[in-house]
Enzyme design. Structure first.
Site, mmCIF file in Angstrom:
data_model
loop_
_atom_site.group_PDB
_atom_site.id
_atom_site.type_symbol
_atom_site.label_atom_id
_atom_site.label_comp_id
_atom_site.label_asym_id
_atom_site.label_seq_id
_atom_site.Cartn_x
_atom_site.Cartn_y
_atom_site.Cartn_z
ATOM 1 C CE1 TYR A 110 -6.218 6.536 7.804
ATOM 2 C CE2 TYR A 110 -5.756 8.146 9.396
ATOM 3 C CZ TYR A 110 -5.704 7.117 8.770
ATOM 4 O OH TYR A 110 -4.096 6.543 8.512
ATOM 5 C CE LYS B 241 -4.989 3.429 9.185
ATOM 6 N NZ LYS B 241 -4.223 1.834 9.331
HETATM 7 P P1 NDP Z 1 1.938 5.496 2.224
HETATM 8 O O1 NDP Z 1 1.057 6.263 1.007
HETATM 9 O O2 NDP Z 1 3.522 5.842 1.796
HETATM 10 O O3 NDP Z 1 1.685 4.321 1.984
HETATM 11 C C1 NDP Z 1 0.586 3.236 1.669
HETATM 12 C C2 NDP Z 1 0.748 1.658 1.182
HETATM 13 O O4 NDP Z 1 -0.307 1.940 1.036
HETATM 14 C C3 NDP Z 1 1.648 1.830 -0.406
HETATM 15 O O5 NDP Z 1 1.832 0.658 -0.493
HETATM 16 C C4 NDP Z 1 0.445 1.551 -1.589
HETATM 17 O O6 NDP Z 1 0.703 0.928 -2.219
HETATM 18 C C5 NDP Z 1 -0.832 0.819 -0.237
HETATM 19 N N1 NDP Z 1 -1.947 0.560 -0.524
HETATM 20 C C6 NDP Z 1 -2.709 1.600 -1.143
HETATM 21 N N2 NDP Z 1 -4.173 1.541 -1.140
HETATM 22 C C7 NDP Z 1 -3.958 0.201 -1.208
HETATM 23 C C8 NDP Z 1 -4.493 -0.984 -2.275
HETATM 24 N N3 NDP Z 1 -5.943 0.032 -2.549
HETATM 25 N N4 NDP Z 1 -4.426 -1.777 -2.098
HETATM 26 C C9 NDP Z 1 -3.287 -2.173 -1.732
HETATM 27 N N5 NDP Z 1 -2.102 -1.459 -1.866
HETATM 28 C C10 NDP Z 1 -3.029 0.086 -1.032
HETATM 29 O O7 NDP Z 1 1.696 5.886 3.533
HETATM 30 P P2 NDP Z 1 1.902 5.449 4.993
HETATM 31 O O8 NDP Z 1 2.742 3.937 4.669
HETATM 32 O O9 NDP Z 1 2.219 6.042 6.255
HETATM 33 O O10 NDP Z 1 1.528 4.887 5.473
HETATM 34 C C11 NDP Z 1 0.915 3.308 5.816
HETATM 35 C C12 NDP Z 1 -0.159 2.536 6.932
HETATM 36 O O11 NDP Z 1 0.334 3.116 7.837
HETATM 37 C C13 NDP Z 1 -1.761 2.699 6.455
HETATM 38 O O12 NDP Z 1 -2.641 1.897 7.166
HETATM 39 C C14 NDP Z 1 -1.684 4.554 7.072
HETATM 40 O O13 NDP Z 1 -3.378 4.355 7.267
HETATM 41 C C15 NDP Z 1 -1.118 3.862 8.483
HETATM 42 N N6 NDP Z 1 -0.476 4.730 9.273
HETATM 43 C C16 NDP Z 1 0.057 6.499 8.649
HETATM 44 C C17 NDP Z 1 0.706 7.820 9.384
HETATM 45 C C18 NDP Z 1 1.109 8.515 9.403
HETATM 46 O O14 NDP Z 1 1.654 9.474 9.105
HETATM 47 N N7 NDP Z 1 2.125 8.346 7.573
HETATM 48 C C19 NDP Z 1 0.112 7.763 10.393
HETATM 49 C C20 NDP Z 1 -0.454 6.327 11.337
HETATM 50 C C21 NDP Z 1 -0.959 4.753 10.856
HETATM 51 P P3 NDP Z 1 -0.302 1.211 -3.701
HETATM 52 O O15 NDP Z 1 -0.169 2.682 -3.780
HETATM 53 O O16 NDP Z 1 1.372 0.706 -4.865
HETATM 54 O O17 NDP Z 1 -0.614 0.351 -3.628
HETATM 55 C C1 8X3 Z 2 -2.120 8.720 10.385
HETATM 56 C C2 8X3 Z 2 -2.200 10.112 11.301
HETATM 57 O O1 8X3 Z 2 -3.691 12.012 12.357
HETATM 58 O O2 8X3 Z 2 -3.934 11.899 10.282
HETATM 59 O O3 8X3 Z 2 -2.737 8.043 10.481
HETATM 60 O O4 8X3 Z 2 -4.957 10.170 11.477
HETATM 61 S S1 8X3 Z 2 -3.804 11.617 11.554
#
Ligand code: NDP
Ligand code: 8X3
Length: 253
Positions: free
Chosen positions: A152, A156
């Protein structure tokens, strides 16, 4: 289209969902993407009344589907002003010698290649128009590696490097490029990482105030409302109780 257009991947949940709402609140027309079309229907109902909304249901990791979906947009909807590459997840949390290859494939295919497929279809239009803004959602996991974060984190780190490369290559065309790198945000993220284990997902956010999806959407709205000469290039955003991936001031009682 009178309004500016924001194309948001991963708009069915978490950060993308909040971003769609907040971008609509400041006047953007929204192209909301995700695999779950019922969630996109729900999002349409939740957006401020009168928001022009175009749902696109596709899997970012399937190149042909990405291309077909974006090609299906009318000429009017193709003039995308802001691309928010947000779709992504962690799959699993395992030591490298115990990792699941399907999880590795998913993270690289979705977080890295998916971002590239979408960008490949949208950025050339921005170059032609000599305007636009690309916002890539990275992570603190793209700034530092933690135990069992391996792939992961790799995905990133790649997002961070690709974002920097985009900023350099798109510099002659007046296109703004930004990376946002959040720490812990309470969304469906951990539910996906832990494959539906709700208790384990909940524990991730216990004992401190995690960021909310709205906190990240706030940053995005701030970035897109800066004057033309200002680029918010790189933001690391953390909850008050988080100092690094491994240092979180959790209250035990
Ligand atoms: P969620 O799981 O709530 O949302 C993830 C989103 O990505 C969903 O809308 C999902 O839509 C979409 N997604 C996942 N896989 C696919 C795919 N194969 N095709 C199309 N869409 C996809 O997580 P977050 O909102 O937290 O995550 C959003 C971003 O933020 C990600 O890139 C994550 O890595 C990043 N992030 C999150 C953090 C956290 O702590 N939450 C911290 C740092 C970064 P659907 O399932 O409908 O396809
Ligand atoms: C999501 C935050 O610390 O779980 O990107 O990798 S962490």
């Amino acid at each position: 289209m009178e309004k500016k257009i924001a194309f948001i991947t991963g708009a069915t949940s978490g950060i993308g969902w909040s971003t769609a709402i907040q971008m609509a609140e400041v006047g953007y027309a929204i192209i909301g993407c995700g695999r779950r079309s019922d969630r996109l229907d729900e999002l349409k109902q939740t957006l401020p009344e009168g928001t022009p909304f175009h749902p696109l249901t596709f899997d970012v990791s399937k190149k042909a589907d990405v291309y077909k979906a974006i090609d299906s947009l009318s000429a009017e909807w193709k003039k995308i002003d802001v691309l928010i590459n947000n779709a992504g997840n962690a799959h699993g949390l395992d030591f490298i010698h115990e990792g699941n290859v399907d999880d590795w494939d998913a993270m690289m295919d979705i977080n890295v290649k998916g971002l590239l497929y979408v960008s490949k279809k949208i950025i050339p239009g921005m170059v032609e128009r000599k305007s636009g803004q690309v916002i890539n959602i990275g992570s603190i996991a793209g700034k530092e590696v933690y135990p069992r974060g391996n792939v992961y984190c790799g995905s990133k780190y790649a997002v961070d490097a690709i974002t920097k490369g985009m900023r350099i290559d798109l510099n002659p065309y007046g296109i703004k490029v930004m990376g946002i790198h959040p720490g812990m945000v309470e969304t469906e993220f951990s539910l996906v990482r832990f494959k539906g284990d709700e208790d384990r997902a909940k524990t991730t956010y216990q004992g401190y105030d995690a960021l909310t999806a709205d906190d990240i959407a706030d940053i995005i709205v701030f970035a897109v409302t800066r004057p033309p000469h200002v680029v918010m290039a790189d933001v690391l955003i953390l909850p008050l109780d988080q100092a690094s991936t491994m240092v979180i001031n959790k209250k035990t009682s």
